[in-house]
Scaffold this motif. Structure first.
Motif, mmCIF file in Angstrom:
data_model
loop_
_atom_site.group_PDB
_atom_site.id
_atom_site.type_symbol
_atom_site.label_atom_id
_atom_site.label_comp_id
_atom_site.label_asym_id
_atom_site.label_seq_id
_atom_site.Cartn_x
_atom_site.Cartn_y
_atom_site.Cartn_z
ATOM 1 N N GLN A 18 62.584 -24.157 -86.949
ATOM 2 C CA GLN A 18 62.341 -25.625 -87.124
ATOM 3 C C GLN A 18 61.185 -25.961 -86.171
ATOM 4 O OE1 GLN A 18 66.415 -27.197 -87.123
ATOM 5 N NE2 GLN A 18 66.316 -27.388 -89.395
ATOM 6 N N ALA A 19 61.537 -25.305 -84.765
ATOM 7 C CA ALA A 19 60.475 -25.791 -84.062
ATOM 8 C C ALA A 19 58.950 -24.963 -84.237
ATOM 9 C CB ALA A 19 60.910 -25.493 -82.466
ATOM 10 N N ARG A 20 59.145 -23.827 -84.751
ATOM 11 C CA ARG A 20 57.813 -23.146 -84.890
ATOM 12 C C ARG A 20 57.590 -22.634 -86.314
ATOM 13 N NH1 ARG A 20 57.173 -25.304 -80.656
ATOM 14 N NH2 ARG A 20 56.445 -24.380 -78.814
ATOM 15 N N PRO A 21 57.789 -23.401 -87.518
ATOM 16 C CA PRO A 21 57.621 -23.047 -88.578
ATOM 17 C C PRO A 21 56.415 -22.254 -89.178
ATOM 18 C CG PRO A 21 57.410 -25.374 -88.600
ATOM 19 C CD PRO A 21 57.705 -25.007 -87.417
ATOM 20 N N ASP A 22 55.261 -22.644 -88.536
ATOM 21 C CA ASP A 22 54.111 -21.827 -89.005
ATOM 22 C C ASP A 22 54.127 -20.380 -88.465
ATOM 23 O OD1 ASP A 22 54.377 -23.018 -86.441
ATOM 24 O OD2 ASP A 22 51.829 -22.629 -86.133
ATOM 25 N N LYS A 23 55.047 -19.931 -87.285
ATOM 26 C CA LYS A 23 54.977 -18.684 -86.916
ATOM 27 C C LYS A 23 55.948 -17.811 -87.432
ATOM 28 C CE LYS A 23 53.119 -19.932 -82.544
ATOM 29 N NZ LYS A 23 52.119 -19.075 -82.385
ATOM 30 N N VAL A 24 56.966 -18.352 -88.259
ATOM 31 C CA VAL A 24 58.164 -17.518 -88.721
ATOM 32 C C VAL A 24 57.821 -17.197 -90.217
ATOM 33 C CG1 VAL A 24 60.710 -17.427 -89.101
ATOM 34 C CG2 VAL A 24 59.720 -18.530 -87.043
ATOM 35 N N LYS A 25 57.741 -15.953 -90.483
ATOM 36 C CA LYS A 25 57.605 -15.764 -92.022
ATOM 37 C C LYS A 25 58.715 -15.490 -92.868
ATOM 38 C CE LYS A 25 53.479 -16.224 -91.036
ATOM 39 N NZ LYS A 25 52.782 -17.657 -91.803
ATOM 40 N N ALA A 26 59.757 -15.222 -92.343
ATOM 41 C CA ALA A 26 61.125 -15.113 -93.095
ATOM 42 C C ALA A 26 62.153 -15.079 -91.987
ATOM 43 C CB ALA A 26 61.169 -13.614 -93.795
ATOM 44 N N LEU A 27 63.300 -15.481 -92.505
ATOM 45 C CA LEU A 27 64.561 -15.583 -91.608
ATOM 46 C C LEU A 27 65.593 -14.562 -92.447
ATOM 47 C CD1 LEU A 27 64.782 -19.416 -91.031
ATOM 48 C CD2 LEU A 27 64.059 -17.412 -89.346
ATOM 49 N N VAL A 28 66.371 -13.731 -91.696
ATOM 50 C CA VAL A 28 67.626 -13.126 -92.109
ATOM 51 C C VAL A 28 68.758 -13.611 -91.206
ATOM 52 C CG1 VAL A 28 68.591 -10.607 -92.396
ATOM 53 C CG2 VAL A 28 66.088 -11.179 -92.823
ATOM 54 N N ALA A 29 69.660 -14.323 -91.803
ATOM 55 C CA ALA A 29 70.720 -14.868 -91.244
ATOM 56 C C ALA A 29 71.914 -13.807 -91.480
ATOM 57 C CB ALA A 29 71.041 -16.440 -91.704
ATOM 58 N N VAL A 30 72.369 -13.057 -90.416
ATOM 59 C CA VAL A 30 73.541 -12.358 -90.723
ATOM 60 C C VAL A 30 74.976 -13.117 -90.255
ATOM 61 C CG1 VAL A 30 74.327 -9.984 -90.282
ATOM 62 C CG2 VAL A 30 72.191 -10.257 -90.508
ATOM 63 N N GLU A 31 75.639 -13.575 -91.285
ATOM 64 C CA GLU A 31 76.781 -14.116 -90.914
ATOM 65 C C GLU A 31 76.569 -15.207 -89.872
ATOM 66 O OE1 GLU A 31 80.475 -12.331 -90.654
ATOM 67 O OE2 GLU A 31 80.474 -11.597 -92.564
ATOM 68 N N PRO A 32 75.807 -16.205 -89.932
ATOM 69 C CA PRO A 32 75.662 -17.295 -89.134
ATOM 70 C C PRO A 32 76.766 -18.085 -88.802
ATOM 71 C CG PRO A 32 74.630 -17.978 -91.048
ATOM 72 C CD PRO A 32 74.932 -16.267 -91.285
ATOM 73 N N ALA A 33 77.202 -18.256 -87.276
ATOM 74 C CA ALA A 33 78.065 -19.057 -86.872
ATOM 75 C C ALA A 33 77.681 -20.362 -86.453
ATOM 76 C CB ALA A 33 79.028 -18.244 -86.048
ATOM 77 N N GLY A 34 76.465 -20.663 -86.339
ATOM 78 C CA GLY A 34 75.793 -21.609 -86.057
ATOM 79 C C GLY A 34 74.581 -22.165 -87.076
ATOM 80 N N ILE A 35 74.271 -23.369 -87.235
ATOM 81 C CA ILE A 35 73.092 -23.713 -88.227
ATOM 82 C C ILE A 35 72.248 -24.507 -87.615
ATOM 83 C CG2 ILE A 35 74.804 -23.912 -90.093
ATOM 84 C CD1 ILE A 35 75.075 -26.941 -89.640
ATOM 85 N N GLY A 36 71.408 -24.959 -87.759
ATOM 86 C CA GLY A 36 70.121 -25.869 -87.595
ATOM 87 C C GLY A 36 70.325 -27.102 -87.706
ATOM 88 N N ASP A 37 69.361 -28.094 -87.578
ATOM 89 C CA ASP A 37 69.448 -29.377 -87.596
ATOM 90 C C ASP A 37 69.232 -29.747 -89.209
ATOM 91 O OD1 ASP A 37 69.158 -32.191 -87.724
ATOM 92 O OD2 ASP A 37 67.496 -32.441 -86.201
ATOM 93 N N ALA A 38 70.256 -30.068 -89.807
ATOM 94 C CA ALA A 38 70.379 -30.585 -91.178
ATOM 95 C C ALA A 38 69.088 -31.540 -91.520
ATOM 96 C CB ALA A 38 71.845 -30.893 -91.791
#
Length: 367
Positions: free
Chosen positions: A232-252
């Protein structure tokens, strides 16, 4: 003739599995952090080694703290379009993605062999990232995990009360894939953690993303909040996210910021049998649901629904860990982030590699 052919194929597969990993470079660096001034401490006289000469140690002064350790492996035959960053969970380090507790190949080796530039890190206050004074800098006390804790929390055992010092008395989840015979090796990876360092961890991860990305971020468990919030802080730099059983989340409230980043969320097995994981999963699904509502592309894979059963919370260590890794690999390829033909753009990638390595070395020398 058929027997000979089958034998030849088997020998070839074994040879491939044992083939050495060819790298164009590997190394490590620390990144992020800040200087903190400490005052009001006593000057101590310390004997550092038995029979040594005492030395005065002044605990006052400037300390470099809250940096993160990163180790990178860059394959000679690069096929990943961008680097792959691996972020571990709570109370653990980058060892999460290395050799499994029972000695099998981990995800780090697997993805390097597939041709990904892999950056594996020890987050702030973990492993080789180092500590800082507590409570002066790291607020509060560190948390240490007894052997029973991961067994009962990570869906290895059947939730609370499933642990026993006697292996024969432990209550395992059904069809469990975790190598329970190597559980003692797993808990040796455990390190102390703080619950007060999240902001420092996020700052260091952002610094890493600024340094090596565009990239894919693969994150596990506690790092769920770090992966989503850094993206969320650097959306232009991240091309994909792979969340493996995330126990935390971002800012909804900022979920829409992630709408242009393809996201894969992977969950293992036996979640309904655990006391905590149904709610943890719901939190994660609800959060990525906000990304979908904003027009984003999110794929949620519950492994039992695709015929992959018995996975614990530590999917990258389970006996079928490479089957799960292949699922992630195929998903990344479908996002256009993987060059299947190594001959494609090889010269261009080599030229880019030389430039990136030179720039990386210059930046590391300046730090």
């Amino acid at each position: 003739m058929r027997t000979i052919t089958i034998l030849a194929v088997a020998v070839t597969l074994v040879a491939c599995a044992q083939a050495p990993i060819a790298l164009r470079d590997m190394g490590s660096f620390h990144i992020g952090g800040r200087d903190v001034e400490i005052t009001g401490k006593p000057v101590k006289e310390v004997v550092f080694t038995p029979g040594g000469v005492p030395a005065k140690v002044d605990l006052n002064g400037t300390y470099a703290v809250e940096a993160m350790y990163v180790q990178y492996f860059l394959p000679a035959n690069r096929r990943g379009a961008v680097p792959l960053l691996m972020w571990h969970g709570g109370g653990l380090t980058g060892v999460t993605y290395e050799t499994t507790p029972d000695g099998r190949e981990g995800w780090l080796n697997y993805f390097v062999k597939q041709g990904w530039d892999v950056y594996n890190s020890d987050a702030v206050e973990r492993g080789r990232a180092g500590w800082a004074m507590t409570p002066d800098i790291f607020k509060g006390d560190p948390l240490f995990l007894a052997k029973a804790n991961p067994f009962e929390r990570f869906r290895i055992g059947q939730s609370l009360g499933s642990w026993s010092p006697d292996p024969a008395q432990r209550k395992l989840m059904p069809n469990l894939q975790f190598p329970v015979e190597a559980y003692d090796n797993f808990v040796k990876q455990s390190v102390p953690r703080w619950t007060t360092t999240d902001d420092a961890i996020i700052r260091a991860y952002i610094a890493l993303v600024d340094k090596v990305c565009p990239c894919v971020i693969l994150f596990h468990s506690q790092a769920g909040q770090f992966g989503f919030k850094v993206a969320q802080a650097r959306p232009d730099k991240v091309k994909a996210l792979v969340a493996v059983e995330p126990a935390g989340i971002g800012d909804a409230k900022q979920a829409a910021v992630l709408k242009n980043i393809p996201t894969l969320v992977v969950y293992g097995d036996n979640i309904a049998l655990d006391s905590r994981w149904p709610q943890i999963r719901k939190n994660g699904v609800d959060f990525v649901g906000e990304i979908t509502k904003a027009g984003g592309k999110v794929d949620i894979v519950d492994l039992p629904n695709v015929g992959i059963r018995g996975n614990s919370h530590m999917l990258m260590m389970d006996r079928n860990n490479l089957q799960v890794a292949r699922l992630i690999q195929e998903w990344l390829a479908k996002q256009g982030l993987y060059v299947r033909d190594s001959a494609v753009s090889e010269s261009a990638m080599a030229e880019e590699t030389r430039g990136n390595l030179s720039q990386a070395r210059r930046e590391m020398m300046r730090q």
